[in-house]
Enzyme design. Sequence first.
Site, short mmCIF file in Angstrom:
data_model
loop_
_atom_site.label_atom_id
_atom_site.label_comp_id
_atom_site.label_asym_id
_atom_site.label_seq_id
_atom_site.Cartn_x
_atom_site.Cartn_y
_atom_site.Cartn_z
CG ASP A 181 -1.71 1.27 1.36
OD1 ASP A 181 -2.62 1.44 0.52
OD2 ASP A 181 -1.44 2.09 2.25
CD GLU A 241 -2.50 2.37 -3.33
OE1 GLU A 241 -3.55 3.00 -3.32
OE2 GLU A 241 -1.58 2.57 -2.50
#
Length: 683
Positions: A343, A397
């Site tokens: 993330d 991401e």
Amino acid sequence: MVAKKTTGAKEKVQKVQHIGLVKNDSYLEPYEEAIRGRHDHVLWKIAQLTQNGKMKLSDFANGYTYYGLHKTANGWVFREWAPHATKLYLVGDFNNWQETDQYEAKCIDELGNWELILPEESMHNGDFYKMHVYWDGGFGERIPAWANRVVQDAQSKIFSAQVWCVKPYEWKKKAFRPKKDPLLIYECHIGMSQDAEKVGSYTEFKENVLPRVIKDGYNCIQIMAIQEHPYYGSFGYHVSSFFAASSRFGTPEELKDLIDTAHQHGIAVIMDIVHSHAVKNEVEGLGNLAGDPNQYFYPGDRHEHPAWDSLCFDYGKDDVIHFLLSNCKYWLEEFHFDGFRFDGVTSMIYYSHGLGEDFNNYGDYFNGHQDDNAICYLTLANVLIHEINPYAITIAEEVSGMPGLAAKFSDGGYGFDYRMAMNIPDFWIKTIKEQKDENWKPSTIFYELKNRRSDERTISYCESHDQALVGDKTIIFRLVDADMYWHFKKGDENVVSSRGIALHKMIRLITLAELNGGYLNFMGNEFGHPEWIDFPREGNGWSHKYARRQWNLVDNHDLCYHYLGDFDHDMLQVIKSEKKFKDTKIQEIWHNDGDQVLAFTRGELLFVFNFSPTQSFTDYGLLVPQGSYSIILDTDAKVYGGNGLNDDTMLHQTIYDGVYVEQHKEWLKLYLPARTALVLKKN
């Protein structure tokens, strides 16, 4: 580019050996020195951490076996890295939460490592405990950084570490290799996975949701919010205890059982891992573990994330790298996760966290605004993960488009297997919001969905959890809005709901059809889940009403939701019917923006889209390889809530045209109803 070397009167022309990333993209040549510099930095760091190859990187990442609380043959041993501490005690159920000499740890070296050795009877499984840490001028009650079990008290809401020493889980599926052709990801959240208005459990997910994932045809689940986090509504992105599986969903063994069961059914399991930042909380987290707020985090202006109200790891410290790499290995080894979706990678690799920056040309990726320490860490993490498990899956991401993110480390890349194609959901939102249906251009859609670097695999998706959160809208809600509540019952459909059902299918099909690595769907979006996600909070009266998934809607065949769910299942089966689909070439056959028609092939599959909201075409001609074709998927079929205007049992034979005989191509004439798509297979 060539380099000239003069030898006497002669000149020898020597061809430059470009690093792989530059070989694959000549536009990166001006930045090759920077690319090599980043690559060499990682090689240097690997040599340093492995003592010039005397051990493996995975040996360096064994911190979780040393630090924390462990049962030994003679009792218990506890260790913590706290370089600024002056005293450290364990307090808990075992000593009535009082500081006693027996439970005082000793500093064992100049690095600030503390150790406490206790006899077996000193604590018992299930006991709650914390650290009392003293430093010059201060004191704090803390949860150990390496704690692998952290529990919140139901009444007081206070978090504590818990002694957890149970019989080791016995894995039924000891070896597992993920399927990646293509990777079909079902993104999910354990807590909000149940129909009931409550926090769901690992076991409930295994029993109630995993069978749906298996039946639907996905081959991977990506689980959010695994690492312990004090605020449920953070969606798991404000982590406090990095080595603890969130206890609000159950026990570590129950999580292992979920993963084991998924593996037995051929389903890979990856987790959202959060190494981009940490929660600011000091009592629950790492914010000020032992008198130094910068023990794990950058000092000064880089200490706090300006948008996320969180703390930023100092990737330049070996101790922090040790902590984070050990965290990667822990989840792989102890829980048998098959990899990670990292993330907030953009936030990690730019000093600005990517905020307020434009990324318009390659110079923007090599202009000195990048954190080389973070880039080094991310590359190390990929090297480590694939050293431990060569079949592991890593996904970045990342929104800026940093070149090389999903390129091989040996080629000068970061080593991720995939990067999220974050441009695609943005494109769909922009198109739905700003373009009238009659202005949708198939050529633009075709380009945007396959706009990616040729040497990097991507995960294509229409929408993830981001679009489902309060403040945003899912695709189905943008298309249908409030009519979902009144016109999603069979027989009660109106123009708005019918349009939404048709476009929902077409958008997902074309996004999936143009993938080059994998595809992702967020839990419930496959059947057009009608509600946004809003976690329990003061503003909604701590309600779970919107922090759940209403499976009853898709199970009710009196409603239209099952049309979308059934289509999603059949769509995946069609893609999987083409061997090595992700490696097949996307070959455009035709596009006409005036007609709003697009056709392309992948292997033996022919995809045809008519995005026109009003215009149907009879005998629409497409020049294709000669032969016969069968319709194997029709978005307009009645079983998917369409009008059933085509006879999908008909065999379509190409029509001879002497002009194209040498190309072995002929005309395929099709009926293309408005706002529909067909997939045909060459017989």
